[in-house]
Write an enzyme that holds these catalytic residues in place. Structure first.
Site, PDB file in Angstrom:
ATOM      1  CB  ALA A 124      -0.930  -0.005   1.210  1.00 28.38           C
ATOM      2  CG  ASN A 192       2.073  -7.295   6.405  1.00 26.50           C
ATOM      3  OD1 ASN A 192       2.948  -7.961   6.947  1.00 26.50           O
ATOM      4  ND2 ASN A 192       0.804  -7.644   6.433  1.00 26.50           N
ATOM      5  CG  HIS A 222       0.543   3.885   4.267  1.00 25.53           C
ATOM      6  ND1 HIS A 222       0.563   3.402   5.554  1.00 25.53           N
ATOM      7  CD2 HIS A 222      -0.319   3.087   3.577  1.00 25.53           C
ATOM      8  CE1 HIS A 222      -0.251   2.355   5.645  1.00 25.53           C
ATOM      9  NE2 HIS A 222      -0.786   2.146   4.462  1.00 25.53           N
TER      10      HIS A 222
END
Length: 271
Positions: A124, A192, A222
């Site tokens: 992601a 992750n 993020h």
């Protein structure tokens, strides 16, 4: 044609299988497996042209070229060594398992000794190409700040262990700050990406992670800042949560599909 087996029939496993079924990935879907029999049957019934067998890892590894793990960090311990010993390449989505240095070294040695490849999609986040390039010289620091709606952090061991009432968070709240090794254990289904960053850059202990619950958000954010001999860069991505799993971002299965397309394509682009 590349023969693929998939372990885990959840959000990412289903997306991969459907991409093969629809011809987006040029490969043969040979077998699938999940401990939840209902998930296996649901996935099979959703496919049009593919007719994969339901096989455990021992039988599956005898019939495939590439094993795709998208089940859990625990599954990495169970299935990846078996596949490598059977001379299968592997693609791992639960990269957080590699916070265990002993496991990481075991998998690396098995892959080398059996002439196999281990693939880990970017998931992601964006910017891994820059980090890999920067790591040729010295990287001084890597910091990941992840913001998610509180509900997207439900079920995380850190949340449960500290009795955090996510539904009562009404403003932007920092829940966690620490190393990537701590983060992937505290939030195994959420970050992750921290493990992937660590492997591409300066390791699990030096990579810093901040996890924020933000009720104002409808997307997973993020933000990565990297400083090194090359200079400095920052990447920021606002991901739409997966419609079937709010703990994961929609980009995660897309990165898995893109990696499989890269593996099966002789034309390679990027670092």
């Amino acid at each position: 044609m590349l023969r693929i087996g998939v372990i885990g029939c959840g959000t990412i496993g289903t997306a991969i299988c459907k991409a093969i079924d629809n011809g987006i990935i040029e490969a043969e879907l040979v077998a699938i497996y999940d401990r939840n029999v209902e998930d296996v049957e649901k996935l099979k019934s959703s496919l049009n042209s593919c007719r994969p067998d339901t096989l455990d890892i021992m039988d599956m590894s005898k019939q495939i070229d590439l094993l795709v793990e998208c089940a859990s960090q625990e599954a990495v311990y169970e299935v990846i060594p078996v596949a490598l010993l059977a001379h299968c390449d592997v693609m791992i989505m639960s990269v957080g398992a590699f916070a265990d240095e002993k496991l990481r070294k075991t998998i690396e040695n098995l892959a080398r000794n059996n002439n196999c490849k281990v693939y880990m999609p970017s998931g992601a986040i964006v910017g891994l190409d820059g980090i890999k390039s920067a790591s040729v010289e010295k990287i001084h620091s890597v910091t990941l700040t992840t913001q998610k709606p509180p509900g997207g952090l439900a079920g995380a061991p850190f949340v449960d262990r500290n009795n955090i009432e996510l539904d009562k968070i009404n403003c932007k709240t920092v829940l966690f700050e620490g190393s990537a090794s701590e983060a992937v254990r505290a939030f195994p289904a959420n970050v992750n990406v921290a493990a992937t960053l660590s492997l591409a850059g300066i390791g699990f202990e030096k990579t810093r992670v901040r996890i924020v619950a933000n009720p104002a958000l409808t997307r997973n954010i993020h933000e990565i800042t990297v400083e090194g001999a090359f200079g400095e860069f920052t990447t920021r991505i606002e991901n739409i949560p997966s419609p079937t799993n709010p703990r994961s971002s929609y980009l995660a299965p897309l990165s898995a599909i893109a990696t499989l397309r890269m593996i099966s394509n002789p034309f390679q682009i990027g670092t």
